[in-house]
Design a protein around this motif. Sequence first.
Motif, short mmCIF file in Angstrom:
data_model
loop_
_atom_site.label_atom_id
_atom_site.label_comp_id
_atom_site.label_asym_id
_atom_site.label_seq_id
_atom_site.Cartn_x
_atom_site.Cartn_y
_atom_site.Cartn_z
N HIS A 529 0.77 -1.19 -0.10
CA HIS A 529 -0.05 -0.10 -0.04
C HIS A 529 0.69 1.23 0.18
O HIS A 529 0.25 2.39 0.03
CB HIS A 529 -0.82 0.05 1.33
CG HIS A 529 -2.03 -1.10 1.18
ND1 HIS A 529 -2.80 -0.80 0.00
CD2 HIS A 529 -2.26 -1.98 1.87
CE1 HIS A 529 -3.60 -1.99 0.33
NE2 HIS A 529 -3.57 -2.62 1.40
N GLY A 530 2.11 1.06 -0.05
CA GLY A 530 3.06 2.28 -0.22
C GLY A 530 3.60 2.72 0.99
O GLY A 530 3.77 4.18 0.91
N VAL A 531 3.36 2.41 2.06
CA VAL A 531 3.50 3.13 3.48
C VAL A 531 5.08 3.42 3.32
O VAL A 531 5.17 4.50 4.02
CB VAL A 531 3.03 2.07 4.48
CG1 VAL A 531 4.21 1.08 4.88
CG2 VAL A 531 2.90 2.89 5.81
N ILE A 532 6.02 2.70 3.10
CA ILE A 532 7.17 3.05 3.34
C ILE A 532 7.66 4.48 2.54
O ILE A 532 8.37 5.36 3.14
CB ILE A 532 8.26 1.88 3.05
CG1 ILE A 532 7.98 0.94 3.76
CG2 ILE A 532 9.77 2.35 3.17
CD1 ILE A 532 8.84 -0.57 3.49
N PRO A 533 7.44 4.61 1.24
CA PRO A 533 7.81 5.85 0.73
C PRO A 533 7.07 7.02 1.24
O PRO A 533 7.78 8.23 1.48
CB PRO A 533 7.21 5.59 -0.69
CG PRO A 533 7.25 4.06 -1.09
CD PRO A 533 7.04 3.61 0.19
N ARG A 534 5.75 6.97 1.76
CA ARG A 534 5.11 7.86 2.54
C ARG A 534 5.94 8.43 3.64
O ARG A 534 6.07 9.56 4.01
CB ARG A 534 3.78 7.71 2.42
CG ARG A 534 2.82 8.85 3.12
CD ARG A 534 3.01 10.06 2.26
NE ARG A 534 2.21 10.98 2.94
CZ ARG A 534 2.49 12.39 2.57
NH1 ARG A 534 3.29 12.85 1.59
NH2 ARG A 534 1.70 13.33 3.22
N LEU A 535 6.11 7.24 4.42
CA LEU A 535 6.70 7.64 5.70
C LEU A 535 8.03 8.28 5.65
O LEU A 535 8.39 9.26 6.43
CB LEU A 535 7.18 6.31 6.44
CG LEU A 535 5.87 5.60 7.13
CD1 LEU A 535 6.24 4.32 7.69
CD2 LEU A 535 5.27 6.67 8.14
N VAL A 536 8.85 7.97 4.47
CA VAL A 536 10.04 8.45 4.30
C VAL A 536 10.01 10.03 3.70
O VAL A 536 10.55 10.96 4.24
CB VAL A 536 10.83 7.81 3.03
CG1 VAL A 536 11.94 8.72 2.53
CG2 VAL A 536 11.27 6.47 3.61
#
Length: 781
Positions: A529-536
């Motif tokens: 769900h793309g959580v890692i790029p958004r957290l970065v």
Amino acid sequence: MSMQMQAQSRSHSGYDSGRQEQTMMWAQSPYISDSGIHSGATTNAPSLSGRGDEEMDTGEPMLFDMGSGFNAGYTSDQVDEMNSQLSQTRSQRVRAAMFPETMDEGMEIPSTQIEGQPTAVQRLSEPSQMLKHAVVNLINYQDDADLATRAIPELIKLLNDEDQVVVSQAAMMVHQLSKKEASRHAIMNSPQMIQALVRALAATNDLETTKGAVGTLHNLSHHRQGLLAIFKSGGIPALVKLLSSPVESVLFYAITTLHNLLLHQEGSKMAVRMAGGLQKMVALLDRNNVKFLAIVTDCLQILAYGNQESKLIILASQGPAALVRILRTYTYEKLLWTTSRVLKVLSVCSSNKPAIVEAGGMQALGMHLPHQSQRLVQNCLWTLRNLSDAGTKQEGMETLLQNLVHLLSSEDINVVTCAAGILSNLTCNNQRNKTLLCQMNAIEALIRTVQAAGDREEVTEPAICALRHLTTRHAEVEFAQNAVRLNYGLPLVVKLLHPPSRWPLIKATIGLIRNLALCPANHAPLREHGVIPRLVQLLVRAFQDTQRRASVASSGGSGTLPPSHTDGVRMEEIVEGSVGALHILAREAHNRSVIRGLNVIGIFVQLLYNEIENIQRVAAGVLCELAVDKEGAAMIEGEGATAPLTELLHSRNEGVATYAAAVLFHLAEDKPQDYKKRLSLELTNSLFRDDGTMWAGNDLGLMPPDLQDVLGSEPAYGTTAYSNQGPPSVHSGQEPGTYRHQGYDLPMNNMDIGGEFDPLNHLPQPPMDNSQAAAWYDTDL
């Protein structure tokens, strides 16, 4: 004359002809043998009897009783009377309709109404009667006013008489006058009369005098002029004194008059407080008349609202316990509503709040959440929301929790907002409530609430906070972490990291994602769900903001200094939270690969220089996870992390020092023996500077537990999926319970450290408590 006789002859001839035709018609009737014309028998026409052909056609002969029938015709006297009435003039009918009292008794006036339509006279009759009554009332009003005006001077003298019997009679007479509007206004216009009544109240012990005087003041209090007159005459102290009366009627008059004063007369609140009215009103709460209690509690609410001194007086008078007893005892809606309003006002007082909670106020308020009265439910919810941060240790909350979960499905946005906020507070640091709510399917209900709320952050923020609390540190935590995924909550949660979410909601969502990442089954869905790029992205934005502010501050500038808080959230909190979430996500190899590809390791290394220890800790923690892979270790070393990590070995925060040592341990795996020896000596001097034998009794084969969780005061890993694992924060690439050091086997005889173990292999235990770290993942709104 002959022409008249001919006309009469033709008329009689026509009548005879018509009579014969009617006779023949009745004679041919199929259901009767005698028309009644020949025999003289009386009949009832079928059209008037209302009976149909089916009823008449019974096959039996119809029998008629000659003695019991009625004569449908009229006598000549009756006809004459009718003609006389119809010949009356229009003026007589008008008089009969508009002024019936002027007509002779028993006289009936024939109506000219046709087909149900009112006649002109009938339409005029009602307004004419109203006009007549208004004129009469005006005459009587003037008479009452004149009478009162003449009587007031004499009554004032009588009220001031020394003879109590005279005073009593005068007070009763004034009371009777005050029941009529005209004389009541005359009394209000006489300040001397009001003063005499107040003096009589204060000076007498006679019951009848008291009743008459206070009854008069009660009648006057329904008018603003009367309230002002009572206030100016010093009537409030006298009325407060009457609150101790054992007589119900006196109490009623006194409390209702004071209630009207508090509602509508400026200055009366202070006067009631000064007269000791609060203490007396609290003492009245033990009575059992629900309508009386409703007025008393409303008075208390008016007096306590916005006045801290009044709240403390109510507390000192044992008011909270009495109010909770009312909630538990009665069902009268107005009383419950007014009582909940008092508790709502008291619940914002830090002194009253624990007293209400200890008296069982939260449970009592929770009893009424299913009530049909929306105003009662809303006030109970507001009060519970105010109390909920002080009631986290209360027992017997099952019914309240169940009702709150049910209210999450309400269509009233205010109800849902309050319910979510209360659940958020009640789940903070309360393992029992968390377990109960998981058993009540609260996870599913909260996810539905977030979905239905859309962009309403007043709902989504407390709901996300409640989910954050439910996904950490209790017996059902693994169930809760899986339930969010199984109820399709992950895409909803990740979406909240994006605009238009504000920083408070983003902060809460980051904490929830960190908790969800503790469950290995959530790693892949979160990544998808793309959580890692958004957290970065969030980390980079918050980090740049802090860097910009630090740069401006160091240069002495002030014009471009960014605010330290955005919507009440410091950017340092976003940095700490996002790095902490990435730390947990980095336990999985694929996630580590994604993080390495986002070029964020440089920021992690720079955060090692941050002056906030919690940020240093999470930065060292995520580097510790990334250093497990050779690619990650090389990138960390390439960013120049060795120097700050070595410096952090001397940190007073044992968690920071331990993580730094773990990262250096991984960085040293491919280094020469001389480098390893120097690092070993450095670790010995730093990590064991206080007590070199502190680990002598430990199982030397185990690495320390996860710092992130231990520092967060979370349960031991025996209750999670990481049971018996080596240090997840140091190395989590293996299956639980199968941790082994990979590719590193130093011979003990080559390490000259003067001890029996190698500090590179046996790092010290991290600290067991850190409330600041816990605050991120399980805290109040």
